[in-house]
Design an enzyme around this catalytic site. Sequence first.
Site, mmCIF file in Angstrom:
data_model
loop_
_atom_site.group_PDB
_atom_site.id
_atom_site.type_symbol
_atom_site.label_atom_id
_atom_site.label_comp_id
_atom_site.label_asym_id
_atom_site.label_seq_id
_atom_site.Cartn_x
_atom_site.Cartn_y
_atom_site.Cartn_z
ATOM 1 N N LYS A 1 -34.651 6.862 -15.300
ATOM 2 C CA LYS A 1 -34.325 7.380 -13.959
ATOM 3 C C LYS A 1 -34.907 6.470 -12.893
ATOM 4 C CE LYS A 1 -34.138 12.462 -14.022
ATOM 5 N NZ LYS A 1 -34.907 13.620 -13.549
ATOM 6 N N ARG B 1 -36.030 28.718 -11.290
ATOM 7 C CA ARG B 1 -35.330 29.049 -10.044
ATOM 8 C C ARG B 1 -34.211 30.039 -10.262
ATOM 9 N NH1 ARG B 1 -34.532 22.836 -8.738
ATOM 10 N NH2 ARG B 1 -34.081 23.082 -10.930
#
Length: 167
Positions: free
Chosen positions: A48, A97
């Site tokens: 990444k 979440r």
Amino acid sequence: MLDSVRAMRRAVCPGSYDPATNGHLDIVERAAALFDEVVVAVLINPKKQGLFTVEERLDMLREVTRDLPNVRVDSWHGLLVDYCRKHDIAAVAKGLRSVSDFDYELQMAQMNRELSGVETLLMSNNPAYSFLSSSLVKEVATYGGDVSGMVPEVVHERLKAKLPQQR
Ligand code: PNS
């Protein structure tokens, strides 16, 4: 008496933290209230390409956690369970979440437990932050959207320095 000699209870809050958001900070604060020591660990993913360097992420995390005496900040390249073994950490603390987070988090929790016996504590996120993610914050900030209420002040300052569109 025995309490004073019992082993330290340590947890790790792992993540990319590219950058940390108010949602991350909320979880770190709550984990710090539950454990003797909490390590906020930036897990380095060579695949990444981040907006912030690992050093920049660590700097920001040190700044936003400086009033939490039992929290320290570190980075690690490799498996999370190896970090836990090396530092005698018994639990991973993460925020959930939404249900869409759940499948992946459960899979990772089960894998980590299978590999090392480390437990995972999935903490319900403050609903005020359930829409927040580092990727969305970066995307919104890149196009000039106001993210000042979504990240700690020091992160907002760094975003402004990095992204000319962010005011
Ligand atoms: O903030 P992120 O990118 O959602 O965090 C994901 C992270 C870094 C916690 C996860 O990818 C991880 O633990 N990476 C370390 C490598 C590892 O242990 N992989 C196996 C996970 S079961």
